[in-house]
Design a protein around this motif. Structure first.
Motif, PDB file in Angstrom:
ATOM      1  N   UNK A 170       0.844  -1.191   0.000  1.00 47.07           N
ATOM      2  CA  UNK A 170       0.000   0.000   0.000  1.00 47.07           C
ATOM      3  C   UNK A 170       0.876   1.238   0.000  1.00 47.07           C
ATOM      4  N   UNK A 171       0.724   2.088  -0.997  1.00 50.55           N
ATOM      5  CA  UNK A 171       1.523   3.309  -1.100  1.00 50.55           C
ATOM      6  C   UNK A 171       0.696   4.577  -1.044  1.00 50.55           C
ATOM      7  N   UNK A 172      -0.595   4.473  -1.273  1.00 49.20           N
ATOM      8  CA  UNK A 172      -1.463   5.642  -1.231  1.00 49.20           C
ATOM      9  C   UNK A 172      -2.881   5.227  -0.879  1.00 49.20           C
ATOM     10  N   UNK A 173      -3.737   6.190  -0.789  1.00 44.43           N
ATOM     11  CA  UNK A 173      -5.108   5.922  -0.420  1.00 44.43           C
ATOM     12  C   UNK A 173      -5.281   5.928   1.093  1.00 44.43           C
ATOM     13  N   UNK A 174      -6.362   5.352   1.543  1.00 43.28           N
ATOM     14  CA  UNK A 174      -6.710   5.336   2.956  1.00 43.28           C
ATOM     15  C   UNK A 174      -7.141   3.940   3.376  1.00 43.28           C
ATOM     16  N   UNK A 175      -6.781   3.550   4.578  1.00 41.21           N
ATOM     17  CA  UNK A 175      -7.239   2.283   5.129  1.00 41.21           C
ATOM     18  C   UNK A 175      -7.883   2.597   6.475  1.00 41.21           C
ATOM     19  N   UNK A 176      -9.024   1.985   6.752  1.00 43.88           N
ATOM     20  CA  UNK A 176      -9.718   2.350   7.972  1.00 43.88           C
ATOM     21  C   UNK A 176     -10.561   1.257   8.587  1.00 43.88           C
ATOM     22  N   UNK A 177     -11.158   1.622   9.717  1.00 46.72           N
ATOM     23  CA  UNK A 177     -12.017   0.717  10.471  1.00 46.72           C
ATOM     24  C   UNK A 177     -13.455   1.210  10.476  1.00 46.72           C
ATOM     25  N   UNK A 178     -14.380   0.278  10.327  1.00 42.57           N
ATOM     26  CA  UNK A 178     -15.804   0.549  10.396  1.00 42.57           C
ATOM     27  C   UNK A 178     -16.402  -0.425  11.394  1.00 42.57           C
ATOM     28  N   UNK A 179     -17.587  -0.121  11.890  1.00 38.35           N
ATOM     29  CA  UNK A 179     -18.244  -1.052  12.795  1.00 38.35           C
ATOM     30  C   UNK A 179     -19.749  -1.014  12.596  1.00 38.35           C
ATOM     31  N   UNK A 208      -4.206   7.558   6.606  1.00 40.32           N
ATOM     32  CA  UNK A 208      -3.746   7.873   5.258  1.00 40.32           C
ATOM     33  C   UNK A 208      -2.417   7.193   4.981  1.00 40.32           C
ATOM     34  N   UNK A 209      -2.372   6.384   3.942  1.00 43.14           N
ATOM     35  CA  UNK A 209      -1.137   5.715   3.557  1.00 43.14           C
ATOM     36  C   UNK A 209      -0.169   6.671   2.875  1.00 43.14           C
ATOM     37  N   UNK A 210      -0.642   7.848   2.499  1.00 35.59           N
ATOM     38  CA  UNK A 210       0.181   8.847   1.842  1.00 35.59           C
ATOM     39  C   UNK A 210       1.010   9.654   2.830  1.00 35.59           C
ATOM     40  N   UNK A 211       0.354  10.176   3.877  1.00 33.51           N
ATOM     41  CA  UNK A 211       1.055  11.039   4.824  1.00 33.51           C
ATOM     42  C   UNK A 211       0.891  10.643   6.296  1.00 33.51           C
ATOM     43  N   UNK A 212       0.276   9.509   6.557  1.00 34.05           N
ATOM     44  CA  UNK A 212       0.082   8.979   7.911  1.00 34.05           C
ATOM     45  C   UNK A 212      -0.857   9.813   8.780  1.00 34.05           C
ATOM     46  N   UNK A 251      -9.207   6.852  -2.089  1.00 38.45           N
ATOM     47  CA  UNK A 251      -9.451   8.263  -1.857  1.00 38.45           C
ATOM     48  C   UNK A 251      -8.634   8.856  -0.730  1.00 38.45           C
ATOM     49  N   UNK A 252      -9.169   9.935  -0.141  1.00 39.71           N
ATOM     50  CA  UNK A 252      -8.506  10.650   0.937  1.00 39.71           C
ATOM     51  C   UNK A 252      -9.140  10.297   2.273  1.00 39.71           C
ATOM     52  N   UNK A 253      -8.695  10.975   3.345  1.00 35.47           N
ATOM     53  CA  UNK A 253      -9.272  10.726   4.662  1.00 35.47           C
ATOM     54  C   UNK A 253     -10.718  11.181   4.723  1.00 35.47           C
ATOM     55  N   UNK A 254     -11.142  11.907   3.709  1.00 35.57           N
ATOM     56  CA  UNK A 254     -12.528  12.370   3.641  1.00 35.57           C
ATOM     57  C   UNK A 254     -13.405  11.439   2.808  1.00 35.57           C
ATOM     58  N   UNK A 255     -12.862  10.317   2.386  1.00 37.05           N
ATOM     59  CA  UNK A 255     -13.611   9.380   1.561  1.00 37.05           C
ATOM     60  C   UNK A 255     -14.853   8.869   2.276  1.00 37.05           C
TER      61      UNK A 255
END
Length: 123
Positions: A29-38, A52-56, A101-105
């Motif tokens: 993973x070099x870019x985009x966003x990874x997150x948690x949902x519930x 954010x995988x781009x800028x942490x 996308x971004x952290x606003x995805x």
């Protein structure tokens, strides 16, 4: 190709802690966003936190701020969610997901999803 596998859920008393992990496979993973949902009992799926995988940079939903911490280990390609001071309202099935996308995805922009891991917090 991206595959995600969440783990680490369990039963814990209110005030306790759990650490969830999401192991990724495939390309680095070099870019985009990874997150948690519930998704709680009888409720819809909502976002919890993203990284954010781009800028942490990170973001958290208001209900978990100050209690949960998201992090990502690039070498192990593993996403973590450290959950402290757990409350019964945190009871839900937790999912990890990846977006280009971004952290606003929005949730609809997350194209890769892992299977959930159950977290149950007793009173």
């Amino acid at each position: 190709e991206v595959q995600l596998q969440a783990s680490g859920g369990g039963l814990v008393q209110a005030g306790g802690s759990l650490r969830l992990s999401c192991q990724a496979s495939g390309s680095i993973f070099r870019n985009g966003v990874i997150g948690w949902f519930r998704q709680g009992p009888g409720e819809g799926r909502v976002g919890v936190s993203c990284f954010s995988l781009k800028d942490s940079s990170t973001s958290y939903t208001d209900s978990v701020k100050g209690r949960f911490t998201i992090s990502f280990d690039n070498a192990k390609k593993t996403l973590y969610l450290q959950m402290n001071s757990l409350k019964p309202e945190d009871t839900a099935e937790y999912y990890c997901a990846k977006s280009l996308g971004s952290i606003w995805a929005r949730m609809s922009e997350y194209d890769y999803w892992g299977q959930g891991t159950q977290v149950t917090v007793s009173s």
